[in-house]
Design a protein around this motif. Sequence first.
Motif, PDB file in Angstrom:
ATOM      1  N   VAL A  55      -1.594  -7.524  17.701  1.00  0.00           N
ATOM      2  CA  VAL A  55      -1.550  -6.979  16.467  1.00  0.00           C
ATOM      3  C   VAL A  55      -1.734  -7.578  15.476  1.00  0.00           C
ATOM      4  O   VAL A  55      -2.216  -8.838  15.346  1.00  0.00           O
ATOM      5  CB  VAL A  55       0.347  -7.171  16.457  1.00  0.00           C
ATOM      6  N   SER A  56      -2.437  -6.162  15.209  1.00  0.00           N
ATOM      7  CA  SER A  56      -3.110  -6.733  13.665  1.00  0.00           C
ATOM      8  C   SER A  56      -3.116  -7.789  12.504  1.00  0.00           C
ATOM      9  O   SER A  56      -1.302  -7.471  12.360  1.00  0.00           O
ATOM     10  CB  SER A  56      -4.088  -6.009  12.930  1.00  0.00           C
ATOM     11  N   ALA A  57      -3.032  -8.545  11.956  1.00  0.00           N
ATOM     12  CA  ALA A  57      -2.813  -9.238  10.682  1.00  0.00           C
ATOM     13  C   ALA A  57      -2.974  -8.075  10.466  1.00  0.00           C
ATOM     14  O   ALA A  57      -2.457  -9.139   8.368  1.00  0.00           O
ATOM     15  CB  ALA A  57      -3.362 -10.822  11.152  1.00  0.00           C
ATOM     16  N   GLY A  58      -3.281  -6.965   9.738  1.00  0.00           N
ATOM     17  CA  GLY A  58      -4.037  -6.489   8.115  1.00  0.00           C
ATOM     18  C   GLY A  58      -5.303  -6.847   7.260  1.00  0.00           C
ATOM     19  O   GLY A  58      -5.600  -7.443   7.911  1.00  0.00           O
ATOM     20  N   ASN A  59      -4.776  -6.398   6.133  1.00  0.00           N
ATOM     21  CA  ASN A  59      -6.025  -6.172   5.600  1.00  0.00           C
ATOM     22  C   ASN A  59      -6.268  -7.237   4.844  1.00  0.00           C
ATOM     23  O   ASN A  59      -6.917  -7.181   3.847  1.00  0.00           O
ATOM     24  CB  ASN A  59      -6.776  -4.739   5.193  1.00  0.00           C
ATOM     25  N   GLY A  60      -5.193  -7.597   4.127  1.00  0.00           N
ATOM     26  CA  GLY A  60      -5.263  -8.692   3.529  1.00  0.00           C
ATOM     27  C   GLY A  60      -4.277  -7.750   2.029  1.00  0.00           C
ATOM     28  O   GLY A  60      -4.869  -8.774   1.157  1.00  0.00           O
ATOM     29  N   GLU A  61      -4.272  -6.559   2.088  1.00  0.00           N
ATOM     30  CA  GLU A  61      -3.750  -5.974   0.695  1.00  0.00           C
ATOM     31  C   GLU A  61      -2.868  -6.407  -0.050  1.00  0.00           C
ATOM     32  O   GLU A  61      -1.575  -6.894   0.575  1.00  0.00           O
ATOM     33  CB  GLU A  61      -3.993  -4.483   1.452  1.00  0.00           C
ATOM     34  N   LYS A  62      -2.736  -7.028  -0.939  1.00  0.00           N
ATOM     35  CA  LYS A  62      -1.897  -7.141  -1.946  1.00  0.00           C
ATOM     36  C   LYS A  62      -1.772  -6.529  -3.676  1.00  0.00           C
ATOM     37  O   LYS A  62      -0.763  -6.084  -3.954  1.00  0.00           O
ATOM     38  CB  LYS A  62      -2.066  -8.530  -2.062  1.00  0.00           C
ATOM     39  N   GLU A  63      -2.201  -5.792  -2.847  1.00  0.00           N
ATOM     40  CA  GLU A  63      -2.413  -4.788  -4.887  1.00  0.00           C
ATOM     41  C   GLU A  63      -2.269  -3.491  -4.590  1.00  0.00           C
ATOM     42  O   GLU A  63      -2.365  -2.021  -5.685  1.00  0.00           O
ATOM     43  CB  GLU A  63      -3.060  -4.737  -5.930  1.00  0.00           C
ATOM     44  N   HIS A  64      -2.337  -2.899  -3.518  1.00  0.00           N
ATOM     45  CA  HIS A  64      -2.584  -1.642  -3.006  1.00  0.00           C
ATOM     46  C   HIS A  64      -1.243  -0.831  -4.027  1.00  0.00           C
ATOM     47  O   HIS A  64       0.134  -1.378  -3.892  1.00  0.00           O
ATOM     48  CB  HIS A  64      -2.247  -0.821  -1.810  1.00  0.00           C
ATOM     49  N   GLU A  65      -1.404   0.640  -3.698  1.00  0.00           N
ATOM     50  CA  GLU A  65      -0.074   0.867  -5.083  1.00  0.00           C
ATOM     51  C   GLU A  65       1.057   1.351  -4.391  1.00  0.00           C
ATOM     52  O   GLU A  65       2.547   0.746  -4.348  1.00  0.00           O
ATOM     53  CB  GLU A  65      -0.720   2.050  -4.944  1.00  0.00           C
ATOM     54  N   CYS A  66       1.019   1.035  -2.678  1.00  0.00           N
ATOM     55  CA  CYS A  66       1.971   1.282  -2.381  1.00  0.00           C
ATOM     56  C   CYS A  66       2.887   0.064  -2.359  1.00  0.00           C
ATOM     57  O   CYS A  66       4.066   0.675  -1.683  1.00  0.00           O
ATOM     58  CB  CYS A  66       1.714   2.306  -0.626  1.00  0.00           C
ATOM     59  N   LEU A  67       2.460  -1.057  -1.954  1.00  0.00           N
ATOM     60  CA  LEU A  67       3.304  -2.271  -2.223  1.00  0.00           C
ATOM     61  C   LEU A  67       3.706  -2.400  -2.831  1.00  0.00           C
ATOM     62  O   LEU A  67       4.500  -2.880  -3.487  1.00  0.00           O
ATOM     63  CB  LEU A  67       2.167  -2.794  -1.690  1.00  0.00           C
ATOM     64  N   ARG A  68       3.020  -2.235  -4.531  1.00  0.00           N
ATOM     65  CA  ARG A  68       3.759  -2.301  -5.417  1.00  0.00           C
ATOM     66  C   ARG A  68       5.143  -1.690  -5.824  1.00  0.00           C
ATOM     67  O   ARG A  68       5.886  -2.030  -5.616  1.00  0.00           O
ATOM     68  CB  ARG A  68       2.801  -2.118  -6.928  1.00  0.00           C
ATOM     69  N   TRP A  69       4.679  -0.421  -5.111  1.00  0.00           N
ATOM     70  CA  TRP A  69       5.800   0.608  -5.269  1.00  0.00           C
ATOM     71  C   TRP A  69       6.837   0.339  -4.702  1.00  0.00           C
ATOM     72  O   TRP A  69       8.574   0.205  -4.397  1.00  0.00           O
ATOM     73  CB  TRP A  69       5.994   2.172  -4.379  1.00  0.00           C
ATOM     74  N   LEU A  70       6.525  -0.571  -3.352  1.00  0.00           N
ATOM     75  CA  LEU A  70       7.951  -1.339  -2.242  1.00  0.00           C
ATOM     76  C   LEU A  70       8.563  -2.206  -3.100  1.00  0.00           C
ATOM     77  O   LEU A  70       9.230  -2.385  -2.645  1.00  0.00           O
ATOM     78  CB  LEU A  70       7.299  -1.710  -1.231  1.00  0.00           C
ATOM     79  N   ASP A  71       8.198  -2.936  -3.699  1.00  0.00           N
ATOM     80  CA  ASP A  71       8.723  -3.897  -4.259  1.00  0.00           C
ATOM     81  C   ASP A  71       9.296  -3.690  -5.326  1.00  0.00           C
ATOM     82  O   ASP A  71      10.286  -4.490  -4.976  1.00  0.00           O
ATOM     83  CB  ASP A  71       7.128  -4.556  -5.306  1.00  0.00           C
ATOM     84  N   ALA A  72       9.137  -2.705  -5.686  1.00  0.00           N
ATOM     85  CA  ALA A  72      10.166  -2.053  -6.564  1.00  0.00           C
ATOM     86  C   ALA A  72      11.721  -1.459  -6.313  1.00  0.00           C
ATOM     87  O   ALA A  72      12.642  -0.979  -6.413  1.00  0.00           O
ATOM     88  CB  ALA A  72       9.776  -0.715  -7.589  1.00  0.00           C
ATOM     89  N   GLN A  73      11.523  -0.781  -4.120  1.00  0.00           N
ATOM     90  CA  GLN A  73      12.791  -0.819  -3.520  1.00  0.00           C
ATOM     91  C   GLN A  73      13.749  -1.698  -3.159  1.00  0.00           C
ATOM     92  O   GLN A  73      13.560  -2.913  -3.288  1.00  0.00           O
ATOM     93  CB  GLN A  73      12.059   0.450  -3.012  1.00  0.00           C
ATOM     94  N   PRO A  74      14.524  -1.336  -2.840  1.00  0.00           N
ATOM     95  CA  PRO A  74      15.494  -2.282  -1.767  1.00  0.00           C
ATOM     96  C   PRO A  74      15.788  -2.595  -0.551  1.00  0.00           C
ATOM     97  O   PRO A  74      14.486  -2.019   0.020  1.00  0.00           O
ATOM     98  CB  PRO A  74      17.214  -1.281  -2.050  1.00  0.00           C
ATOM     99  N   ASP A  75      15.902  -3.980   0.216  1.00  0.00           N
ATOM    100  CA  ASP A  75      15.528  -4.038   2.089  1.00  0.00           C
ATOM    101  C   ASP A  75      15.950  -2.543   1.940  1.00  0.00           C
ATOM    102  O   ASP A  75      17.433  -2.351   1.466  1.00  0.00           O
ATOM    103  CB  ASP A  75      16.213  -5.537   1.456  1.00  0.00           C
ATOM    104  N   ASN A  76      14.797  -3.120   3.185  1.00  0.00           N
ATOM    105  CA  ASN A  76      15.311  -2.372   4.009  1.00  0.00           C
ATOM    106  C   ASN A  76      15.738  -0.520   4.004  1.00  0.00           C
ATOM    107  O   ASN A  76      16.639   0.397   4.828  1.00  0.00           O
ATOM    108  CB  ASN A  76      16.112  -2.764   5.763  1.00  0.00           C
ATOM    109  N   SER A  77      15.083  -0.364   3.075  1.00  0.00           N
ATOM    110  CA  SER A  77      16.164   1.135   2.313  1.00  0.00           C
ATOM    111  C   SER A  77      14.810   2.705   2.568  1.00  0.00           C
ATOM    112  O   SER A  77      14.785   3.219   2.154  1.00  0.00           O
ATOM    113  CB  SER A  77      16.126   1.198   0.570  1.00  0.00           C
TER     114      SER A  77
END
Length: 461
Positions: free
Chosen positions: A246-268
């Motif tokens: 499985v890919s380890a990903g691109n190491g993205e930390k600042e993508h807009e969608c990840l910042r958006w997810l940071d503001a959402q509740p767990d498993n939501s």
Amino acid sequence: MKKSVVLYPGLGVGHLTPMVQLAQVFLQHDVDVTIALVEPPVKSPDFAKVVARAAASNPSITFHVLPPPSSAPESSNPDGSPKHHVVQMFEFLGAMNAPLRDFLRSLPSVDALVIDMFCCDALDVAAELGLPVYFFYASGAGDLTVFLQMPSVHARMTTSYSELGDSVLSLSGAPPFKVSDLPADVTKDSDAGNLIWRMFERMPESNGILVNTYESLETRAVRALSDGLCVPNRVTLPVYCIGPLVSAGNGEKEHECLRWLDAQPDNSVVFLSFGSLGTFPKKQLEQIAIGLEKSGQRFLWVVRTPPGDDHKHGEPLPEPDLDSLLPDGFLERTKERGLVLKSWAPQVEVLNHRATGAFVTHCGWNSTLEGVTAGLPLLCWPMYAEQKMNKIFIVEEMNLGVELKGYDKEIVEAEEVETKVRYMMDSEGGRALRDVQNRRRTGRPRRSRKEAHLMLLLLNS
């Protein structure tokens, strides 16, 4: 002297990505790894970008782009009509045998060649050079059990697949499935279908098959392969479960969608993404949007531009115009609980984010394993290739997801999207699937087992 292996992934990013993961496992045992790449016949700047990104992220792997064949196959039939893209792929890869042979001869030493399943003609190169050769099957063991048996089924048939319709087949290692669940290209009496069956007929000529899976995920299928039930009347082929790669990903930390997810509740949040080739017409996109809006659930959705009538297979698509593709006012009405992305998202990072609670997927095997290893239940919407078969194993064998009804018809209705999203995100059934996924996740094999298989492979070569 160090062992060395050449990996030959053929065409397509979806086939390169797991090969790179496989290469990393070899590297951990001090094995020299070279990946021999084939530039697609349809030139695309995306190819150079993907290779550059892979090389930059994996400096210990040698990436070598093979020169094009001296005489490329014709892309058209004698009557001027375009050849099926599958036929073009096989013919092009067959023509790449000469550049591959020259490259292998130029290396100081090669202990084994690992080829993508579509590179079956490279078996002839390995035989000529006296090299051990192994297939890398980037999809699951379940599919493999079926496809290895189908050439003999096909040879015994006295009728066409179209006449069989929804007839049910029962094969070793698999639950019963409908003929219509097989990939469309293999159920047609065509050059493309015959080439695919030939590919699976040739697999037992190799020294073994590496499968991107693990035993506890696909126990019955792995047992059928290991017991030789899928290649009757032939020598039992060694099968190595080397997954999950499985890919380890691109190491993205600042993508807009990840910042958006940071503001959402767990498993939501339900995440919708359909792979690099997954596109829908405007009518279907509108039904998905209506269903998501009515579900009341949080969502993150990757939308790609529908291809036009003149779009050629493999060509990049333009950036989507969301305002014209989605219902009027949808983006504004759902902006507090939804985010729509154009063309791409850092999928691995999204799937492993604490806020993501379910994955609507096309059932491509890379995406399937990424969802499984992230511990997410899967909402299955297969689209092409072997994805309908993957759906059967996900839903009926692994018990890790549910299907969106209508995927095999003209359209999946908004009501179905709404119902299944609510079920997955806000019901006891959805929570039970998530619990099963988490148990599967913790039951994955330790890496040492995977490595032991690969070291045994090389030591015996």
